[in-house]
Design an enzyme around this catalytic site. Structure first.
Site, short mmCIF file in Angstrom:
data_model
loop_
_atom_site.label_atom_id
_atom_site.label_comp_id
_atom_site.label_asym_id
_atom_site.label_seq_id
_atom_site.Cartn_x
_atom_site.Cartn_y
_atom_site.Cartn_z
N LYS A 1 2.46 39.35 33.24
CA LYS A 1 1.03 39.63 33.49
C LYS A 1 0.15 38.28 32.97
O LYS A 1 -0.86 37.83 33.76
CB LYS A 1 0.32 40.95 32.85
CG LYS A 1 -0.84 41.16 33.28
CD LYS A 1 -1.02 42.25 34.19
CE LYS A 1 -2.47 42.44 34.92
NZ LYS A 1 -3.12 43.91 35.09
N HIS B 1 1.28 49.52 45.10
CA HIS B 1 0.06 49.79 44.79
C HIS B 1 -0.77 50.38 46.27
O HIS B 1 -1.41 51.21 46.33
CB HIS B 1 -0.77 49.20 44.24
CG HIS B 1 -0.37 49.18 42.74
ND1 HIS B 1 0.75 48.46 42.24
CD2 HIS B 1 -1.11 49.42 41.64
CE1 HIS B 1 0.83 48.66 40.81
NE2 HIS B 1 -0.43 49.15 40.55
N ARG C 1 -2.23 36.57 42.20
CA ARG C 1 -2.14 38.10 41.46
C ARG C 1 -2.13 39.04 42.30
O ARG C 1 -1.74 40.39 42.12
CB ARG C 1 -3.89 37.90 40.76
CG ARG C 1 -4.02 39.52 39.93
CD ARG C 1 -5.29 39.47 39.17
NE ARG C 1 -5.28 40.47 38.45
CZ ARG C 1 -6.04 40.70 37.31
NH1 ARG C 1 -7.04 39.65 36.96
NH2 ARG C 1 -6.12 41.73 36.63
N LYS D 1 -9.40 43.68 34.64
CA LYS D 1 -9.80 44.50 36.13
C LYS D 1 -10.41 45.74 35.30
O LYS D 1 -9.79 46.12 34.63
CB LYS D 1 -8.58 44.79 36.67
CG LYS D 1 -8.32 43.75 37.77
CD LYS D 1 -7.38 44.37 38.96
CE LYS D 1 -7.11 43.19 39.95
NZ LYS D 1 -6.03 43.95 40.64
N GLU E 1 5.84 50.76 36.11
CA GLU E 1 4.94 49.69 36.02
C GLU E 1 5.67 48.52 35.39
O GLU E 1 5.61 47.06 35.79
CB GLU E 1 3.76 49.52 35.27
CG GLU E 1 2.57 50.42 36.03
CD GLU E 1 1.84 49.63 37.02
OE1 GLU E 1 2.17 48.57 37.17
OE2 GLU E 1 0.83 50.13 37.86
N GLU F 1 -7.71 37.24 41.77
CA GLU F 1 -6.81 37.67 42.87
C GLU F 1 -7.26 37.32 44.18
O GLU F 1 -7.34 37.78 45.29
CB GLU F 1 -7.02 39.38 42.87
CG GLU F 1 -5.78 40.11 43.50
CD GLU F 1 -5.71 41.46 43.41
OE1 GLU F 1 -6.24 42.07 42.38
OE2 GLU F 1 -5.61 42.16 44.49
N ASN G 1 0.07 44.01 42.98
CA ASN G 1 -0.17 45.31 43.62
C ASN G 1 0.91 45.64 44.26
O ASN G 1 0.85 46.53 45.21
CB ASN G 1 -1.31 44.93 44.58
CG ASN G 1 -2.60 44.84 43.75
OD1 ASN G 1 -3.06 45.57 42.86
ND2 ASN G 1 -3.09 43.53 44.20
N ARG H 1 -25.95 44.01 31.37
CA ARG H 1 -25.36 42.83 32.00
C ARG H 1 -24.16 42.34 31.39
O ARG H 1 -23.67 41.05 31.47
CB ARG H 1 -26.36 41.69 32.16
CG ARG H 1 -27.41 42.18 33.22
CD ARG H 1 -27.95 41.06 33.92
NE ARG H 1 -29.10 41.58 34.82
CZ ARG H 1 -30.33 41.77 34.67
NH1 ARG H 1 -30.61 41.40 33.45
NH2 ARG H 1 -30.98 42.36 35.52
N HIS I 1 -0.56 57.73 37.75
CA HIS I 1 -0.61 56.44 38.55
C HIS I 1 0.51 55.88 38.80
O HIS I 1 1.07 55.30 39.56
CB HIS I 1 -1.63 55.65 37.86
CG HIS I 1 -1.68 54.23 38.51
ND1 HIS I 1 -2.11 53.93 39.76
CD2 HIS I 1 -1.57 52.95 37.99
CE1 HIS I 1 -2.08 52.49 39.88
NE2 HIS I 1 -1.51 51.85 38.83
N HIS J 1 -1.71 53.83 45.96
CA HIS J 1 -3.20 54.40 46.12
C HIS J 1 -3.36 55.36 47.05
O HIS J 1 -4.23 56.35 46.98
CB HIS J 1 -3.97 53.19 46.20
CG HIS J 1 -4.21 52.37 45.06
ND1 HIS J 1 -4.76 50.93 45.16
CD2 HIS J 1 -3.74 52.42 43.79
CE1 HIS J 1 -4.89 50.45 43.80
NE2 HIS J 1 -4.10 51.48 43.06
N1 GLY Z 1 -3.06 46.20 38.11
C1 GLY Z 1 -3.14 45.01 38.88
C2 GLY Z 1 -3.72 43.71 38.38
O1 GLY Z 1 -4.13 43.84 37.28
O2 GLY Z 1 -3.82 42.77 39.00
#
Ligand code: GLY
Length: 357
Positions: free
Chosen positions: A223, A244, A237, A139, A181, A233, A241, A117, A261, A248
């Site tokens: 970031k 993305h 946040r 994340k 990025e 998010e 993306n 946990r 990626h 994706h």
């Molecule tokens: N990679 C996108 C984020 O960390 O929100």
């Protein structure tokens, strides 16, 4: 050397950008930590393990290898590692050192989130992409066949140790994939960073130490600010993306084997720029500048044989889709974005076709 505080509700921590920080990694292991597991891949360890080994001299740890590769970013290898951790005496006082690129950071972070946990993790990213994005912000997760990172958790690290020296041996393709990025960070929130990349291409590609430090530090600052404002998010946040949603879809369509990626994000940013222009959010002038800079850091692998209709069908499976509605992050100018929904399918389809052309 730049150090950024990432201030989130579960934990505040530092993301430190420092040449040679691997050599003092042991300083970031809290006293009274139990069994320490260093999660990496055989490849990363072979090429970059020496510096960390020196930094962990005198520390007792066990190395566990993940298979590596986006197509192995699945739950099964984590179950296997968790069994090994228990067999080797891991318990709730254990700690994970996540040493590798974005996939390792995501997977080892997720393992830390779910092992008994939750146990602490120190992120030690070894690719540019992981240093500027994956390792910061908590994340973690793995892919499902249905889509990318569909199984995961937010699990903030104890610290993020970013050593730009590891980039000196990073393969060129991986390095460029990471730059996309960085370009993303510039487009969404830091026009100065974007223009730096646009104007200093030779220094950036030559991995000039000042250029490398600047682009990592600026991206980590962006970031850290965004994550501190919106860890889960629910708002700001989402701008991270940018590129993305389309990216994706491309990765899933090519079964995670054809594009790195960052390269998929480059494709996705192109599609988003076309969409921003056709929907009137972005000027033609800014579109040309963004598309030109993405191109300058390419090329990405060939997009031949990819059907735009297939990508269109995949878009709603992205986890950013809410109540069936796709939300696009679109630039409104260099350094600023908007979250847009209700976009006509015809325009989305055209944007994908333009990006594939
Ligand atoms: N990679 C996108 C984020 O960390 O929100």
């Amino acid at each position: 050397m730049p150090e950024f505080h990432v201030d989130t509700a579960p934990r505040g921590y530092s993301a430190i950008v420092e040449w040679g920080i691997l050599q003092r990694a042991a300083e970031f292991i809290p006293p009274r930590t139990g069994k320490i597991f260093l999660v990496t891949t055989a490849d990363v360890w072979q090429h970059q393990g020496q510096a960390l080994e020196r930094g962990l001299a005198g520390v007792c740890y066990e190395r566990l290898d993940l298979p590596g590769g986006e197509d192995h970013k699945r739950l099964a290898p984590l179950e296997d590692l968790a069994e090994q951790m228990v067999a080797r005496g891991g318990d709730r006082s254990s700690l994970i050192l996540a040493f590798g690129g974005g996939i390792v950071n995501d997977m080892a972070g997720f393992l830390a989130a779910i092992f008994m946990r939750g146990i602490p993790v120190v992120q030690i990213p070894t690719t540019l992409l992981a240093q500027v994005d994956a390792a910061v912000g908590g994340k973690t997760g793995v892919n499902l066949v249905a889509g990318k990172n569909l199984l995961g958790a937010f699990h903030q690290p104890l610290a993020v140790l970013i050593d730009p020296a590891v980039l000196e041996t990073l393969p060129e393709r991986e390095y460029r994939a990471g730059i996309y990025e960085v370009i993303k960070c510039g487009i969404i929130r830091d026009g100065g960073l974007f223009h730096f990349l646009a104007e200093q291409r030779p220094a950036v590609l030559a991995r000039d130490s000042e250029a490398v430090t600047r682009m990592i530090a600026d991206s980590v600052r962006v970031k850290a600010e965004v994550v501190a404002a919106d860890e889960r998010e629910s708002g700001l946040r989402r701008i991270l993306n940018f590129g993305h949603t389309f990216g994706h879809a491309l990765e899933a369509e090519t079964v995670y084997t054809r594009f790195l990626h960052g390269e998929a994000v480059a494709f996705g940013m192109r599609a988003a720029v076309y969409l921003a222009q056709s929907t009137g959010y972005l000027s033609a002038e800014d579109s040309v500048e963004i598309l030109g800079t993405i191109e300058d850091y390419g090329p990405i692998p060939s997009l031949s044989g990819i059907a735009s209709e297939n990508l269109l069908v995949r878009l709603p499976h992205d986890k950013k889709t809410m109540r069936g509605e796709i939300h696009f992050v679109l630039p409104v100018r260099i350094g600023e974005t908007a979250i847009v929904s209700g976009v006509e399918q015809r325009l989305v389809s055209e944007a994908i076709r333009s990006a594939l052309a």
